[in-house]
Motif scaffolding. Structure first.
Motif, PDB file in Angstrom:
ATOM      1  N   LYS A 172      40.850  38.124  37.003  1.00 52.93           N
ATOM      2  CA  LYS A 172      39.725  38.272  37.934  1.00 52.93           C
ATOM      3  C   LYS A 172      38.521  38.905  37.248  1.00 52.93           C
ATOM      4  O   LYS A 172      37.369  38.499  37.477  1.00 52.93           O
ATOM      5  CB  LYS A 172      40.153  39.122  39.130  1.00 52.93           C
ATOM      6  N   LEU A 173      38.782  39.918  36.396  1.00 59.34           N
ATOM      7  CA  LEU A 173      37.681  40.558  35.680  1.00 59.34           C
ATOM      8  C   LEU A 173      37.005  39.574  34.725  1.00 59.34           C
ATOM      9  O   LEU A 173      35.786  39.596  34.550  1.00 59.34           O
ATOM     10  CB  LEU A 173      38.200  41.771  34.903  1.00 59.34           C
ATOM     11  N   LYS A 174      37.802  38.696  34.117  1.00 57.69           N
ATOM     12  CA  LYS A 174      37.220  37.703  33.216  1.00 57.69           C
ATOM     13  C   LYS A 174      36.259  36.780  33.950  1.00 57.69           C
ATOM     14  O   LYS A 174      35.201  36.405  33.438  1.00 57.69           O
ATOM     15  CB  LYS A 174      38.329  36.872  32.565  1.00 57.69           C
ATOM     16  N   LYS A 175      36.639  36.387  35.170  1.00 54.55           N
ATOM     17  CA  LYS A 175      35.777  35.493  35.940  1.00 54.55           C
ATOM     18  C   LYS A 175      34.494  36.201  36.392  1.00 54.55           C
ATOM     19  O   LYS A 175      33.425  35.596  36.440  1.00 54.55           O
ATOM     20  CB  LYS A 175      36.542  34.967  37.150  1.00 54.55           C
ATOM     21  N   LYS A 176      34.626  37.477  36.759  1.00 52.31           N
ATOM     22  CA  LYS A 176      33.456  38.206  37.252  1.00 52.31           C
ATOM     23  C   LYS A 176      32.482  38.557  36.123  1.00 52.31           C
ATOM     24  O   LYS A 176      31.272  38.514  36.302  1.00 52.31           O
ATOM     25  CB  LYS A 176      33.902  39.484  37.974  1.00 52.31           C
ATOM     26  N   PHE A 222      32.652  40.419  29.289  1.00 51.56           N
ATOM     27  CA  PHE A 222      33.945  41.055  29.081  1.00 51.56           C
ATOM     28  C   PHE A 222      34.980  40.033  28.584  1.00 51.56           C
ATOM     29  O   PHE A 222      35.827  40.331  27.740  1.00 51.56           O
ATOM     30  CB  PHE A 222      34.414  41.697  30.384  1.00 51.56           C
ATOM     31  N   SER A 223      34.869  38.819  29.082  1.00 48.25           N
ATOM     32  CA  SER A 223      35.784  37.763  28.650  1.00 48.25           C
ATOM     33  C   SER A 223      35.577  37.431  27.170  1.00 48.25           C
ATOM     34  O   SER A 223      36.545  37.239  26.427  1.00 48.25           O
ATOM     35  CB  SER A 223      35.574  36.507  29.504  1.00 48.25           C
ATOM     36  N   LYS A 224      34.324  37.347  26.741  1.00 51.10           N
ATOM     37  CA  LYS A 224      34.049  37.084  25.323  1.00 51.10           C
ATOM     38  C   LYS A 224      34.574  38.215  24.439  1.00 51.10           C
ATOM     39  O   LYS A 224      35.099  37.979  23.349  1.00 51.10           O
ATOM     40  CB  LYS A 224      32.551  36.913  25.109  1.00 51.10           C
TER      41      LYS A 224
END
Length: 712
Positions: free
Chosen positions: A138-142, A146-148
């Motif tokens: 969920k944090l990656k999608k938001k 942060f995902s990178k």
């Protein structure tokens, strides 16, 4: 105007209100009358709308029946395909300590729910880990930034982990930080695989059951299954972990894995190379060994399924289906993969032809016979839909393959006749509804649906199914319904242009009668062919093949070939009908009326060749009548004695030396020779002969040996 006087005001007080009331009443009455007229008009409009709606409903029902798809009567049920698929890339971890952790979350909990080596505390830790993973997603999608950051961190961690993992590996391991040429290569980049690498893996896996070598082998096999040969001859794959140095390496890893993977898994699990019962698989899934080797087996099965969808060579497809058939027991442990296998097998069975279709059908048949309680319905529905779909447009060179599909489908239905008969009843009822709609409305669309290859093929399939099983099972309700449908088709399509369809209908009735032992009258249907209003003495015209069509063009009806085809078809069909009752006590009564009509035709026709054929048939029937009549005059039992009637002329029937049967055999031999000679003149005949020869050879090869068959 001045004020009213006293008398006038009194008069107004007394009479003005009444006048107003009267006006109100009259106005209200007028309003009511107007409203009543409107209501009446509204009622009429509502009634008209209701009639329109009812007519539309009736039309829609009629359209539903006319446009009703024959394969829509059964719905695909993929409930067996439980979620055992993941979104991963399918590669196994090169770290042998992580093999068990790579199993799916849901299956991990299921496999360890009762009596496994893992404690409940480990399960709680795993559940917490799953929750944290979901939150992380969920944090990656938001937050894309942060995902990178996580991706860059994963790359660094993966490179560090690989350096440690390969530091202590034995001689066979491939150092992913070094390339063949000595250049530095990152783990995410492709590794070159040489023939010596594959040979060393195969040796370690075969002799020592080395898990690290098996992991590398299956990862290389997965890459090979996802490869596509380029026009330059160099095999490349984007986003893969390996690259093959040569085509020899590519072929070696494919052939070894397909040929030996099943035996390797059996040794690792402690199973014999003989047939595996389905109860053994359920016991095996609760063991710790299964949890360890499950990722290996799943990787092999998934890669092999992908290979089937990429390869077009017949030899590779045949070999792949044969080896996957040996691993059917492992497929059962992964329902979603098994569902994909069934879809792929049905596709190749219906569309490919030759040995590939034969081996693909063997997979379907094994699954339906061994695991009938769970998978028979799925196999039945998918094969039925595929069969009907391939019968939508049938060309002359496709008839043999369509016949192969029908034969194999009937063989599949014979695996469980009780279930198949219930499904056959649903399909036959649908055929009856379509026929009823065509007979009632006579609309062009409804009639065209009945005079189509799909409708005819569907009837043909159920005639074959009933004929093959009616002696051993109670299929008389299906028999009576199919006979009524066939008779309805002959009533609807009476004209001479529908001679091929009428011949098919009579052949079906003869087939059902001979297989069931029940008398079905067909003589009147046959003799109607002789009464077609056709001109005599026309030109020869084009050659006519009744087996390759349903409806004839108009220009053929006046040709000499069409007239000859009518006479010969009538004689052949009547001969087949009479041959079933040659030794029956009622044969003289059965043949009386047909002989009267044949003699009448013999007298009216002017073509000598036609008269000669009909006269010979009449003479043979009369000889058989005399033979049966003499034997019947010698008996003393009554027609009510059913047992004696059945035993009548049994000795003569076993010998089969009556003149009429000999005449019937010679007539059928001439018909076969005539059809072969006719097919030589038709376009595409050479292709038909090649396919027939190829199919017959494949059937012999397939039925000769069935390696890896699972016993029920």
């Amino acid at each position: 105007m001045g004020k009213l006087g006293k008398k006038a005001r009194k008069f107004a007080k007394k009479n003005l209100q009444s006048v107003l009331k009267r006006k109100r009443k009259t106005n209200s009455m007028m309003f009511k009358k107007k409203s009543s007229k409107r209501r009446d008009q509204d009622d009429i409009e509502e009634q008209e709308e209701d009639t329109k709606v009812m007519s539309n409903v009736r039309r829609s029902k009629g359209k539903d029946l006319e446009n009703f798809s024959l394969d829509a009567v059964f719905t695909d049920d993929d409930s067996n395909a439980t979620g055992d698929e993941t979104d991963s890339d399918g590669y196994l971890s090169e770290d042998s300590s992580l093999h068990v952790a790579q199993s799916d979350g849901a299956n991990y909990l299921e496999d360890n729910s009762g009596g496994s080596a893992f404690s409940s505390q480990n399960k709680e830790i795993y559940l917490d880990l799953v929750k944290e993973t979901k939150q992380l997603e969920k944090l990656k999608k938001k937050d894309p930034a942060f995902s990178k950051f996580l991706q860059s961190y994963d790359k660094k961690l993966e490179s560090f982990r690989n350096k440690e993992a390969y530091a202590d590996e034995d001689e066979m391991s491939i150092d992913e930080t070094e390339s063949v040429d000595g250049e530095s290569v990152d783990n995410k980049k492709s590794l070159f695989l040489t023939s010596s690498d594959v040979d060393s893996w195969c040796q370690l896996v075969t002799e020592q059951q080395n898990l690290s070598a098996l992991t590398s082998l299956l990862n290389g096999y997965r890459t090979a299954c996802h490869y596509r040969a380029q026009s330059s001859g160099v095999i490349n794959a984007a986003d893969s972990r390996h690259r093959f140095q040569s085509s020899e390496t590519f072929c070696k890893i494919l052939i070894f894995t397909l040929n030996d993977a099943d035996n390797i898994f059996r040794k690792l699990l402690g199973l014999s190379n003989s047939n595996i019962r389905k109860e053994k698989i359920s016991e095996l899934k609760n063991s710790s060994k299964w949890n360890t080797f499950k990722p290996f087996i799943k990787s092999y099965l998934r890669s092999s399924l992908y290979l089937l969808n990429q390869v077009t060579e017949t030899e590779i497809l045949t070999f792949s289906f044969a080896r996957l058939r040996a691993s059917m027991a492992f497929f059962v442990a992964f329902p979603s993969l098994l569902c994909r296998l069934v879809k792929t097998a049905v596709h190749f069975w219906a569309t490919d032809g030759g040995s590939v279709s034969s081996y693909a059908f063997l997979i379907i048949q094994d699954l339906a016979s061994v695991y009938a309680s769970n998978w028979f319905d799925t196999c039945f529905v998918k094969t039925y839909k595929s069969l009907i779909g391939n019968c939508q447009f049938v060309e002359p060179d496709q008839l043999k393959h369509v016949q192969f599909l029908k034969n194999s489908f009937v063989e599949l239905c014979s695996v469980d006749v009780q279930k198949s008969s219930r499904k056959a009843m649903i399909s036959i009822q649908q055929l009856a509804k379509m026929l009823q709609q065509g007979l009632q409305t006579k609309k062009k669309e409804a009639v065209n649906n009945l005079c189509s290859w799909q409708y005819i093929s569907c009837i043909d399939v159920w005639v074959m199914f009933i004929s093959a099983n009616i002696r051993d099972y109670d299929l008389q309700p299906l028999l009576y319904m199919v006979v009524q449908i066939i008779n309805g088709v002959t009533v609807l399509f009476r004209g001479p242009r529908y001679l091929p369809l009428r011949v098919k209908c009579i052949q079906w009735l003869n087939h059902l009668s001979s297989s069931s032992g029940i008398f079905i009258p067909v003589a009147s249907l046959v003799l109607d062919v002789l009464e077609y209003k056709i001109g005599e003495g026309g030109k020869h015209g084009k050659a006519i093949s009744l087996s390759t069509g349903i409806k004839l063009p108009k220009q053929i009806l006046k040709s000499r070939n069409f007239q000859e085809q009518c006479i010969l078809s009538a004689v052949e069909l009547l001969s087949a009908h009479f041959s079933q009752w040659t030794y029956h006590v009622s044969f003289p009564d059965l043949a009386t009326m047909p002989l009267i009509r044949l003699r009448k035709f013999h007298e009216t026709t002017n073509i000598e060749s036609f008269k000669r054929v009909v006269k010979r048939f009449i003479d043979q029937v009369e000889q058989n009548i005399e033979f049966v009549q003499k034997k019947r005059d010698e008996v003393a039992f009554s027609p009510k004695d059913q047992q004696s009637v059945e035993l009548f002329l049994q000795l003569a029937k076993q010998s089969g030396n009556t003149p009429f049967l000999q005449y019937y055999q010679s007539t059928m031999e001439k018909a076969v020779a005539r059809n072969l000679a006719l097919n030589e003149k038709l376009p595409g005949a050479e292709k038909i002969y090649k396919k027939i020869k190829k199919l017959s050879n494949n059937v012999k090869n397939v039925t000769g040996g069935q390696p890896g068959k699972i016993s029920g």
